[in-house]
Design a protein around this motif. Structure first.
Motif, PDB file in Angstrom:
ATOM      1  N   ALA A   1       0.833  -1.201   0.000  1.00 55.52           N
ATOM      2  CA  ALA A   1       0.000   0.000   0.000  1.00 55.52           C
ATOM      3  C   ALA A   1       0.870   1.255   0.000  1.00 55.52           C
ATOM      4  N   TYR A   2       1.960   1.221   0.740  1.00 61.28           N
ATOM      5  CA  TYR A   2       2.878   2.359   0.801  1.00 61.28           C
ATOM      6  C   TYR A   2       3.433   2.691  -0.585  1.00 61.28           C
ATOM      7  N   GLY A   3       3.659   1.679  -1.389  1.00 60.11           N
ATOM      8  CA  GLY A   3       4.208   1.893  -2.727  1.00 60.11           C
ATOM      9  C   GLY A   3       3.364   2.836  -3.563  1.00 60.11           C
TER      10      GLY A   3
ATOM     11  N   ARG B   1       0.529  14.078 -18.373  1.00 58.57           N
ATOM     12  CA  ARG B   1      -0.754  13.459 -18.026  1.00 58.57           C
ATOM     13  C   ARG B   1      -0.549  11.998 -17.687  1.00 58.57           C
ATOM     14  N   TRP B   2       0.482  11.371 -18.250  1.00 60.35           N
ATOM     15  CA  TRP B   2       0.782   9.975 -17.940  1.00 60.35           C
ATOM     16  C   TRP B   2       1.310   9.840 -16.519  1.00 60.35           C
ATOM     17  N   ASP B   3       2.097  10.810 -16.075  1.00 60.32           N
ATOM     18  CA  ASP B   3       2.542  10.827 -14.680  1.00 60.32           C
ATOM     19  C   ASP B   3       1.337  10.908 -13.743  1.00 60.32           C
ATOM     20  N   LEU B   4       0.426  11.818 -14.072  1.00 60.22           N
ATOM     21  CA  LEU B   4      -0.757  12.015 -13.231  1.00 60.22           C
ATOM     22  C   LEU B   4      -1.653  10.777 -13.250  1.00 60.22           C
ATOM     23  N   LEU B   5      -1.814  10.170 -14.405  1.00 57.97           N
ATOM     24  CA  LEU B   5      -2.615   8.952 -14.494  1.00 57.97           C
ATOM     25  C   LEU B   5      -1.962   7.829 -13.690  1.00 57.97           C
ATOM     26  N   GLY B   6      -0.664   7.703 -13.817  1.00 58.25           N
ATOM     27  CA  GLY B   6       0.053   6.677 -13.049  1.00 58.25           C
ATOM     28  C   GLY B   6      -0.093   6.876 -11.557  1.00 58.25           C
ATOM     29  N   ALA B   7      -0.006   8.132 -11.103  1.00 60.53           N
ATOM     30  CA  ALA B   7      -0.191   8.424  -9.683  1.00 60.53           C
ATOM     31  C   ALA B   7      -1.602   8.071  -9.240  1.00 60.53           C
ATOM     32  N   ALA B   8      -2.596   8.377 -10.065  1.00 59.26           N
ATOM     33  CA  ALA B   8      -3.986   8.055  -9.726  1.00 59.26           C
ATOM     34  C   ALA B   8      -4.183   6.546  -9.616  1.00 59.26           C
ATOM     35  N   VAL B   9      -3.612   5.796 -10.548  1.00 56.55           N
ATOM     36  CA  VAL B   9      -3.724   4.338 -10.514  1.00 56.55           C
ATOM     37  C   VAL B   9      -3.029   3.784  -9.265  1.00 56.55           C
ATOM     38  N   ALA B  10      -1.851   4.330  -8.945  1.00 57.66           N
ATOM     39  CA  ALA B  10      -1.114   3.875  -7.762  1.00 57.66           C
ATOM     40  C   ALA B  10      -1.917   4.155  -6.488  1.00 57.66           C
ATOM     41  N   LEU B  11      -2.534   5.335  -6.400  1.00 56.05           N
ATOM     42  CA  LEU B  11      -3.345   5.663  -5.224  1.00 56.05           C
ATOM     43  C   LEU B  11      -4.593   4.791  -5.149  1.00 56.05           C
ATOM     44  N   LEU B  12      -5.171   4.489  -6.294  1.00 54.02           N
ATOM     45  CA  LEU B  12      -6.322   3.592  -6.306  1.00 54.02           C
ATOM     46  C   LEU B  12      -5.905   2.208  -5.784  1.00 54.02           C
ATOM     47  N   GLY B  13      -4.765   1.745  -6.202  1.00 54.01           N
ATOM     48  CA  GLY B  13      -4.250   0.469  -5.699  1.00 54.01           C
ATOM     49  C   GLY B  13      -4.041   0.489  -4.198  1.00 54.01           C
ATOM     50  N   MET B  14      -3.495   1.592  -3.680  1.00 56.62           N
ATOM     51  CA  MET B  14      -3.317   1.730  -2.241  1.00 56.62           C
ATOM     52  C   MET B  14      -4.651   1.678  -1.527  1.00 56.62           C
TER      53      MET B  14
ATOM     54  N   VAL C   1       1.459   5.296  -2.503  1.00 55.41           N
ATOM     55  CA  VAL C   1       1.636   6.668  -2.017  1.00 55.41           C
ATOM     56  C   VAL C   1       3.035   7.162  -2.371  1.00 55.41           C
ATOM     57  N   TYR C   2       4.026   6.280  -2.264  1.00 52.63           N
ATOM     58  CA  TYR C   2       5.399   6.678  -2.593  1.00 52.63           C
ATOM     59  C   TYR C   2       5.500   7.176  -4.033  1.00 52.63           C
ATOM     60  N   VAL C   3       4.865   6.472  -4.953  1.00 52.61           N
ATOM     61  CA  VAL C   3       4.891   6.884  -6.360  1.00 52.61           C
ATOM     62  C   VAL C   3       4.354   8.305  -6.505  1.00 52.61           C
ATOM     63  N   THR C   4       3.258   8.582  -5.851  1.00 53.06           N
ATOM     64  CA  THR C   4       2.629   9.898  -5.946  1.00 53.06           C
ATOM     65  C   THR C   4       3.502  10.979  -5.313  1.00 53.06           C
ATOM     66  N   VAL C   5       4.026  10.714  -4.128  1.00 54.34           N
ATOM     67  CA  VAL C   5       4.872  11.699  -3.445  1.00 54.34           C
ATOM     68  C   VAL C   5       6.155  11.931  -4.243  1.00 54.34           C
ATOM     69  N   ALA C   6       6.720  10.885  -4.819  1.00 58.10           N
ATOM     70  CA  ALA C   6       7.932  11.038  -5.629  1.00 58.10           C
ATOM     71  C   ALA C   6       7.674  11.925  -6.843  1.00 58.10           C
ATOM     72  N   LEU C   7       6.520  11.766  -7.469  1.00 59.19           N
ATOM     73  CA  LEU C   7       6.180  12.621  -8.609  1.00 59.19           C
ATOM     74  C   LEU C   7       5.968  14.068  -8.167  1.00 59.19           C
ATOM     75  N   LEU C   8       5.344  14.258  -7.017  1.00 57.57           N
ATOM     76  CA  LEU C   8       5.186  15.623  -6.489  1.00 57.57           C
ATOM     77  C   LEU C   8       6.547  16.236  -6.161  1.00 57.57           C
ATOM     78  N   TRP C   9       7.454  15.430  -5.618  1.00 57.09           N
ATOM     79  CA  TRP C   9       8.822  15.894  -5.337  1.00 57.09           C
ATOM     80  C   TRP C   9       9.495  16.309  -6.648  1.00 57.09           C
ATOM     81  N   LEU C  10       9.328  15.499  -7.670  1.00 56.98           N
ATOM     82  CA  LEU C  10       9.896  15.810  -8.981  1.00 56.98           C
ATOM     83  C   LEU C  10       9.413  17.168  -9.466  1.00 56.98           C
TER      84      LEU C  10
END
Length: 117
Positions: free
Chosen positions: A73-75, A96-109, A77-86
C-alpha cells in the motif's frame, strides 16, 4: 450509506497521512546523499539523511497491518509523493501519464487498505 463512507474515509485518511510522511522521510533520506555524491554538496548532509531514513523505518512500524501489505500500500503513495517531489523540488513538469500513473497507484493503495481482511 453515509456512515459507511465516513468510516472508509477515516480508514483511508490515517494511512494516507502516515504513508505520505513516510515517503517524504524516505525521499529526503535518499535525496541528501544524492546531493552530496552527484552535486558535490557538503558531507554534512549525511547525518540528516541518516536521521530521515531512521524516521522512515520507524514510521513504517506504526502500521498495524502485516508488513507485506503495508509495503504494498505504501508503494502507491510513494509513487505519488515522488512525482510531487519531482515537480516541486526538481521543477520538472508532470505529464498526463505521470498524473494517471499516480492516480492508478493511489487507487491500488486504497484497494489494499480498504479491502476486507
Amino acid at each position: 450509506m453515509l456512515d459507511t463512507l465516513r468510516t472508509w474515509a477515516l480508514e483511508l485518511w490515517r494511512p494516507l497521512c502516515l504513508f505520505t510522511l513516510t515517503a517524504l522521510a524516505e525521499i529526503v533520506g535518499c535525496y541528501l546523499p544524492w546531493l552530496w555524491l552527484k552535486q558535490g554538496r557538503s558531507a554534512w548532509l549525511l547525518p540528516p539523511a541518516a536521521a530521515a531514513l531512521a524516521l522512515f523505518v520507524w514510521l513504517l512500524t506504526l502500521h498495524p497491518s502485516a508488513s507485506g501489505r503495508v509495503y504494498a500500500a505504501y508503494g502507491g503513495v510513494y509513487v505519488t509523493v515522488a512525482l510531487l517531489w519531482l515537480r516541486v523540488v526538481d521543477g520538472v513538469a508532470l505529464s498526463r501519464w505521470d498524473l494517471l500513473g499516480a492516480a492508478v497507484a493511489l487507487l491500488g493503495m486504497a484497494i489494499i487498505v480498504l479491502g476486507p481482511r
